[in-house]
Design an enzyme around this catalytic site. Structure first.
Site, short mmCIF file in Angstrom:
data_model
loop_
_atom_site.label_atom_id
_atom_site.label_comp_id
_atom_site.label_asym_id
_atom_site.label_seq_id
_atom_site.Cartn_x
_atom_site.Cartn_y
_atom_site.Cartn_z
N ASP A 1 -3.74 19.88 -14.51
CA ASP A 1 -4.23 18.58 -14.97
C ASP A 1 -3.79 18.45 -16.43
O ASP A 1 -4.33 19.13 -17.31
CB ASP A 1 -5.76 18.51 -14.82
N TYR B 1 -12.79 19.25 -16.05
CA TYR B 1 -13.44 17.94 -16.01
C TYR B 1 -14.51 17.94 -14.91
O TYR B 1 -14.21 18.29 -13.77
CB TYR B 1 -12.38 16.85 -15.76
N ARG C 1 0.84 -1.21 0.00
CA ARG C 1 0.00 0.00 0.00
C ARG C 1 0.87 1.26 0.00
O ARG C 1 0.45 2.33 -0.42
CB ARG C 1 -0.97 -0.02 1.19
N LYS D 1 -6.51 7.68 -19.40
CA LYS D 1 -6.72 8.23 -20.76
C LYS D 1 -5.51 7.93 -21.64
O LYS D 1 -5.20 6.80 -21.88
CB LYS D 1 -7.02 9.72 -20.66
C1 LIG Z 1 -9.10 15.81 -17.53
C2 LIG Z 1 -9.50 14.72 -16.59
N1 LIG Z 1 -9.01 14.73 -15.32
C3 LIG Z 1 -9.35 13.76 -14.43
C4 LIG Z 1 -10.23 12.74 -14.77
C5 LIG Z 1 -10.58 11.69 -13.76
O1 LIG Z 1 -9.89 10.51 -14.06
P1 LIG Z 1 -10.40 9.00 -13.70
O2 LIG Z 1 -11.62 8.75 -14.52
O3 LIG Z 1 -9.21 8.17 -14.08
O4 LIG Z 1 -10.69 8.96 -12.24
C6 LIG Z 1 -10.74 12.68 -16.07
C7 LIG Z 1 -11.68 11.60 -16.45
O5 LIG Z 1 -12.36 11.66 -17.46
C8 LIG Z 1 -10.37 13.70 -16.98
O6 LIG Z 1 -10.86 13.70 -18.25
#
Ligand SMILES: Cc1ncc(COP(=O)(O)O)c(C=O)c1O
Length: 386
Positions: free
Chosen positions: A178, A105, A52, A203
């Protein structure tokens, strides 16, 4: 240990280039052990106790992602992009002021609205594309974090990272980016002054739609970084070794996939810009996009594989096109090898600020001609063949 001074592309293709010391195998190995043997003197051979906290397979993927983002940064993998993003916010202290992009997001926005308040964070949304709006909203000494996504989901707005970092640092705030959509192939936020980089590794980094994973990277191994690592360990947000191994495999083709998706997305955006069925094509690679000049400065080698169409005849037309495509797959998520199309407002629900005439496209690695023919046929149902 500093990584070899190869190009990032070579480091990715060769998963850092280290053969397995036991077998000599070139493919990375998986280490699924949850625990590590204690020596008679109480020590642990490599300092690891329990998975962990630390796992060698995750560590290899972390070292590769850190090498791709550059700047000697540190990296921690998480069980999802949301686990990574929320670890950053949860490492702040109650009362801290946080400034967040207005367009981002929706999962992060929803979590901030539902949980950050009870956590005691003072969250404010602002237009990070407008440095004057950021300068007006920032509270020197109280704003602890600026959080930005660029290009930002699903309007693909562009934030000037250099300007944002200057404003943030002058006020004593950290800047977190991000970087899920641009990926380190196109943008390396640390080069523009960012303190933290976050990914949904689900992604592009993995790229095959078969792993849920996230990452936080930090420019410095400072006490805030230790809080993030400690949060991961104590909250149990660690990525599993099989997922880390798949992610490592996915990253080996990251450059090819991102470059291909970017080229095809630009071809699609150029082809359909001005189409009579569309009121707008949102793509930072188009010279008419308001963020194009900044994107051209901070994205290298392409503008990414994500774009959106706005339908001139509104939501009904958007749903008709969605129902008519045959090559694009109707599904959520982004950044995989297959091209996806989605009605974002329906996916996000009634509280979504996304216009209901918008379709979001994630461009994969299929030939541009197939994807263009598919969209052409679907749009022709609205306005006839062109
Ligand atoms: C730009 C962005 N950040 C964060 C996330 C969250 O990621 P996860 O779905 O892997 O938890 C996403 C998910 O679509 C995203 O498109």
């Amino acid at each position: 240990m500093p990584e070899r001074s190869w190009s990032a592309e070579t480091l990715a293709a060769q998963a850092l280039g280290d053969a397995d010391p036991l077998s000599g195998g070139l493919a990375p190995v998986i280490n699924p052990s949850t625990n590590y043997e204690q020596q008679p003197d109480g020590s642990y051979r490599q300092g690891r106790v329990y998975t962990r906290a630390d796992n060698p397979t995750s560590e290899q993927a972390e070292r590769l992602l850190a090498a791709l983002e550059g700047g000697g940064c540190a990296c921690a993998l998480f069980g999802s992009g949301m686990a990574a993003a929320t670890a950053v916010f949860q490492s702040l202290l109650p009362g801290d002021h946080v400034l967040v992009s207005r367009v981002l997001y929706w999962g992060v926005r929803k979590w901030l609205a539902e949980f950050a308040l009870t956590w005691g964070l003072d969250v404010e949304f602002t237009d990070t594309c407008d440095p004057e709006a950021v300068a007006a909203a920032i509270r020197p000494g109280r704003t602890r974090l600026l959080w930005v996504e660029t290009p930002a989901n699903p309007m693909w707005e562009i934030t000037d990272l250099t300007a944002l970092c200057e404003l943030g640092h002058a006020a004593g705030a950290r800047v977190a980016v991000d970087n899920t959509v641009a990926t380190p192939v196109l943008t390396r936020p640390f080069e523009f002054g960012a303190d933290l980089v976050v990914h949904s590794a689900t992604k592009y980094l993995n790229g095959h739609g078969d792993v849920l994973a996230g990452a936080v990277l930090a420019a410095r191994r400072d006490p805030f970084w230790e809080r993030i690592r400690s949060w991961r360990r104590n909250a149990g947000a660690m990525l599993g070794p099989f997922e880390a191994w798949l992610l490592l495999r996915g990253m080996r083709t990251l450059f090819l996939r991102v470059h291909r998706g970017s080229e095809t997305a630009l071809a699609i955006a150029t082809r359909f810009d001005g189409h009579p069925a569309l009121s707008a094509v949102l793509y930072p690679g188009l010279p008419s996009h308001p963020g194009h000049q900044i994107a051209a400065r901070q994205m290298h080698g392409g503008f990414g594989g994500m774009l959106s169409f706005r339908l001139a005849e509104g939501a009904g037309a958007a749903r008709a096109v969605l129902g008519a495509v045959r090559v694009f797959r109707r599904a959520t998520s982004l950044g995989g090898v297959e091209s996806l199309i989605e009605h974002r407002r329906d996916a996000e629900g009634p509280s979504s600020p996304v216009p209901d005439d918008l379709l979001r496209l994630s461009v994969g690695i299929e030939p541009a001609a197939d994807l263009i023919a598919d969209l052409d046929a679907a749009l022709s149902l609205l306005v006839g063949p062109r």
